[in-house]
Motif scaffolding. Sequence first.
Motif, mmCIF file in Angstrom:
data_model
loop_
_atom_site.group_PDB
_atom_site.id
_atom_site.type_symbol
_atom_site.label_atom_id
_atom_site.label_comp_id
_atom_site.label_asym_id
_atom_site.label_seq_id
_atom_site.Cartn_x
_atom_site.Cartn_y
_atom_site.Cartn_z
ATOM 1 N N PRO A 1 4.534 26.191 -7.630
ATOM 2 C CA PRO A 1 4.323 25.025 -7.132
ATOM 3 C C PRO A 1 5.984 24.471 -8.543
ATOM 4 C CG PRO A 1 2.508 24.991 -8.605
ATOM 5 C CD PRO A 1 3.047 26.562 -8.093
ATOM 6 N N ILE B 1 13.317 14.009 -4.332
ATOM 7 C CA ILE B 1 12.142 12.765 -4.149
ATOM 8 C C ILE B 1 11.613 13.058 -5.441
ATOM 9 C CG2 ILE B 1 10.687 11.696 -2.485
ATOM 10 C CD1 ILE B 1 12.635 12.079 -0.612
ATOM 11 N N LEU C 1 0.709 12.200 -9.677
ATOM 12 C CA LEU C 1 1.494 11.542 -10.300
ATOM 13 C C LEU C 1 1.965 9.560 -10.582
ATOM 14 C CD1 LEU C 1 4.637 14.017 -9.651
ATOM 15 C CD2 LEU C 1 3.309 13.729 -11.605
ATOM 16 N N ILE D 1 10.245 3.726 -3.807
ATOM 17 C CA ILE D 1 8.854 4.410 -3.014
ATOM 18 C C ILE D 1 8.005 4.483 -3.978
ATOM 19 C CG2 ILE D 1 7.489 5.878 -2.491
ATOM 20 C CD1 ILE D 1 9.305 7.527 -0.582
ATOM 21 N N PHE E 1 9.415 11.770 -11.951
ATOM 22 C CA PHE E 1 9.248 10.906 -13.293
ATOM 23 C C PHE E 1 10.480 10.445 -13.607
ATOM 24 C CE2 PHE E 1 7.072 15.008 -11.761
ATOM 25 C CZ PHE E 1 5.932 15.133 -12.552
ATOM 26 N N ILE F 1 5.838 14.752 2.185
ATOM 27 C CA ILE F 1 5.358 14.104 0.010
ATOM 28 C C ILE F 1 5.566 12.972 -0.112
ATOM 29 C CG2 ILE F 1 6.737 14.970 -0.979
ATOM 30 C CD1 ILE F 1 4.452 16.781 -2.598
ATOM 31 N N ALA F 2 6.407 12.065 0.446
ATOM 32 C CA ALA F 2 7.116 11.529 -0.145
ATOM 33 C C ALA F 2 6.153 10.255 0.752
ATOM 34 C CB ALA F 2 8.476 10.920 0.688
ATOM 35 N N ILE F 3 5.316 9.954 1.270
ATOM 36 C CA ILE F 3 4.779 9.656 1.772
ATOM 37 C C ILE F 3 3.141 9.671 0.751
ATOM 38 C CG2 ILE F 3 4.497 9.129 3.812
ATOM 39 C CD1 ILE F 3 2.068 10.576 4.644
ATOM 40 N N VAL G 1 -0.375 -4.913 3.910
ATOM 41 C CA VAL G 1 -0.635 -4.053 2.374
ATOM 42 C C VAL G 1 -1.303 -2.258 2.183
ATOM 43 C CG1 VAL G 1 -0.020 -5.895 0.840
ATOM 44 C CG2 VAL G 1 -2.779 -4.967 1.012
ATOM 45 N N VAL H 1 -1.739 5.036 -2.866
ATOM 46 C CA VAL H 1 -1.792 3.358 -2.996
ATOM 47 C C VAL H 1 -3.012 2.972 -2.030
ATOM 48 C CG1 VAL H 1 -1.282 1.057 -3.875
ATOM 49 C CG2 VAL H 1 -0.372 2.858 -4.534
ATOM 50 N N VAL H 2 -2.943 2.697 -0.473
ATOM 51 C CA VAL H 2 -3.298 2.375 0.498
ATOM 52 C C VAL H 2 -5.196 3.006 0.822
ATOM 53 C CG1 VAL H 2 -4.109 2.429 2.686
ATOM 54 C CG2 VAL H 2 -1.726 1.918 1.696
ATOM 55 N N LEU I 1 2.086 14.505 -16.470
ATOM 56 C CA LEU I 1 2.916 13.378 -16.406
ATOM 57 C C LEU I 1 3.036 12.748 -17.948
ATOM 58 C CD1 LEU I 1 4.363 11.395 -14.501
ATOM 59 C CD2 LEU I 1 1.862 10.161 -14.776
ATOM 60 N N ILE J 1 10.797 5.654 3.945
ATOM 61 C CA ILE J 1 10.314 7.279 4.162
ATOM 62 C C ILE J 1 11.209 7.746 5.908
ATOM 63 C CG2 ILE J 1 8.081 8.536 5.729
ATOM 64 C CD1 ILE J 1 6.795 6.855 3.359
ATOM 65 N N PRO K 1 2.530 8.192 -3.195
ATOM 66 C CA PRO K 1 2.025 7.705 -3.480
ATOM 67 C C PRO K 1 1.133 6.178 -3.027
ATOM 68 C CG PRO K 1 4.098 8.724 -3.863
ATOM 69 C CD PRO K 1 3.964 9.191 -2.898
ATOM 70 N N MET K 2 1.989 6.348 -1.614
ATOM 71 C CA MET K 2 1.740 5.155 -0.277
ATOM 72 C C MET K 2 0.092 5.581 0.088
ATOM 73 S SD MET K 2 3.084 3.662 2.423
ATOM 74 C CE MET K 2 2.821 4.838 3.924
ATOM 75 N N VAL L 1 1.204 21.982 -4.618
ATOM 76 C CA VAL L 1 1.872 20.856 -4.588
ATOM 77 C C VAL L 1 1.705 19.508 -4.313
ATOM 78 C CG1 VAL L 1 4.285 20.445 -4.074
ATOM 79 C CG2 VAL L 1 3.153 22.572 -4.676
ATOM 80 N N VAL M 1 0.866 16.748 -6.833
ATOM 81 C CA VAL M 1 2.250 15.760 -7.027
ATOM 82 C C VAL M 1 1.370 14.283 -6.613
ATOM 83 C CG1 VAL M 1 3.823 14.246 -5.491
ATOM 84 C CG2 VAL M 1 4.285 16.435 -6.077
ATOM 85 N N SER N 1 -6.806 0.980 -2.319
ATOM 86 C CA SER N 1 -6.990 -0.408 -1.852
ATOM 87 C C SER N 1 -8.206 -0.654 -1.017
ATOM 88 C CB SER N 1 -5.573 -1.433 -1.721
ATOM 89 O OG SER N 1 -5.177 -0.963 -0.659
ATOM 90 N N VAL N 2 -8.685 -0.212 -0.132
ATOM 91 C CA VAL N 2 -9.636 0.488 0.738
ATOM 92 C C VAL N 2 -10.628 1.303 0.001
ATOM 93 C CG1 VAL N 2 -8.323 0.206 2.521
ATOM 94 C CG2 VAL N 2 -9.525 2.806 1.563
ATOM 95 N N VAL O 1 5.197 0.813 -3.973
ATOM 96 C CA VAL O 1 4.067 0.962 -3.896
ATOM 97 C C VAL O 1 2.902 -0.076 -4.714
ATOM 98 C CG1 VAL O 1 1.967 3.057 -3.804
ATOM 99 C CG2 VAL O 1 4.061 3.199 -2.725
#
Lengths: 301, 333
Positions: free
Chosen positions: A150, A239, B277, A255, A244, B182-184, A80, B190-191, B290, A271, B186-187, B270, B274, B194-195, A259
């Motif tokens: 942006p 993406i 979000l 994703i 939204f 930018i797709a990473i 995780v 969260v990661v 949001l 990814i 959210p990860m 940006v 993001v 969590s740490v 997540v």
Amino acid sequence: MIGASERRLLVVEVGLVALAALLDPRLAMILLIWFAGWTVNTGIARSGTRAAATAVPVIFGITVLILWEAVVRLFDVPGVILPAPTAIASAFAANAPTLWTDFVQTVVKGALSGYLMGCIAAFAVALLADRFDFLRRGLLPVGNFMAALPIVGTAPILVMWFGFDWQSKAAVVVVMVFFPVLVNTVAGLADSQAMQRDLMRTFGASYWQGLVKLRLPSAMPFIFNGLKIATTLALVGAIVAEFFGSPVQGVGFRISVSVGQLALDMVWAEIVVAALAGSAFYGIIAFVERRVTFWHPSNRG
Amino acid sequence: MTDNTAPISGQGAGVGRSARAALRVRALGQTALPVLTVVVALLGLWYLACIPMNAAQSVLTASRAGIEVMPESPRDRRGMSGAALALANPGPAVAGAFAQDRPRLPAPHQVAIELWNSTATVSPTSNRSLVYHAWVTMSATLTGFVIGTSLGILLAVGIVHSRVMDMSVMPWAIVSQTVPIIAIAPMIIVVLYSVGVEGILPKAVISAYLSFFPVVVGMVKGLRAPDAMQLDQLRTYAASRAQTFFKLRLPSSTPYLFASLKIGIAASLVGAIVGELPTGAVAGLGARLLAGSYYGQTVQIWSALFGAAILAALAVGVIGVIERVALRRMGLR
């Protein structure tokens, strides 16, 4: 042949590995992998051949992947936090159909259709601006200004207007790619030299002939620059817009959902999809560019 | 010459006036007037677009108020497009287009009023203030930007001085520009959560890596900008590597540095937006976007959007001013 400085470096590396081995054998292992990859690369890089230019980055990438795998396995990093590359690969293989539908939803329906519409619209406006100098002088600063903003932020508005499906994503992509393509095309159309334009005039060329035979070809490097910038922006827009709200498919949707479920191997698989799509998209445009602007100095020799 | 009505652009223009003023006035016609025209035209289009976009709501309000509207039953109206509805009921559609509470498209003045109300009339520390949200986003942006650009410059220095590093890392840095990294985001949020890492740091990490790669690519180009002749000359001076770097490579990379800083700060902003979000952050411009989209507060979304745009313009503008001053002092411009 090994020079003195390389020998010194080797001694330092061996010393570091030995020191790490005393502290934690796992650490020594990691360092060993890194030094091994680096040493191989140093050797290949010195040869300076054309094959080396592709081999070195590939070996570097593989080294990083092995390192990643080793770190995750040796230190028992929980999935995780960081899944191992092999776990990501197996998630990729196991979920191939899902990834494919996500790819179609986000890349083909959202990004690609928006990209086409946005680029065509930008191109049309650029031609207008080229025809009317007043418009060009007004649009160029405004376009440059907008290109730095942006624009992803319009996503919630456009999702509200066009619904959750791909139409809203395409709309975000249109807005995102419009200004870079516009600015580059306008700048490109103004790029031909006064001498060349005068030559066209001595030929008695009409506005359209001058456009098609001189200014459009000489604008091509600029136009393709804009098109290449826009490929990445298109994927980013498609993406992020899915964050939204989207139907239950799509890269951005998967994703954010994965997540939330802490299914990070799936996130990484998405990814990978986004990365492959992005490089392929860029690669296609770059390929077309080489074919179209074969005469440009950067493509010769 | 006392005649003040003489044309400014004709022959002998500017005679009897300060040359600088004449230049200013002429430059005004060169850029300011076209830009102004385009901006005014865009605003006009925006107002015009409000009429069909908000037609459904304004016609509904009008019919509730007892005014006669064209298709009598709401069911008939539902199937119609905004433009058709506005054409059928020009009066009510125009009357109700610019002052709705939750319009589909708020009019420019509504956004401006909301911007004013949420910046000037509330205390900057309250969470209804856009200044507060902008500051939350900006602090993450700037933290990440500083980290990302510093690391980027360091890596560029390494790449320029080490052939292996150049061949190993540079292709990946270039590829990273074609990938929607930018797709990473959210990860990462969260990661890191969590740490146990919270607050502005996760957003700053996203801002950092988004500004990192453009700076690497730009700075490598900049540090390589000196041509062979200049490098040879420093060799004839018996300059050391460090001297070559500080006296030649670094100064000649400055224009490239500023160009990539401008791209970097925009990308950082940006990234921070993001980054707000996925976790449902409570503060920041992304959170405002949001929240606005959850509750259908369109005016709030638009004002947050313009807040972000103003912030981006300010940040890029500040870098531009620093650039101009720095380049002028170095004699590069």
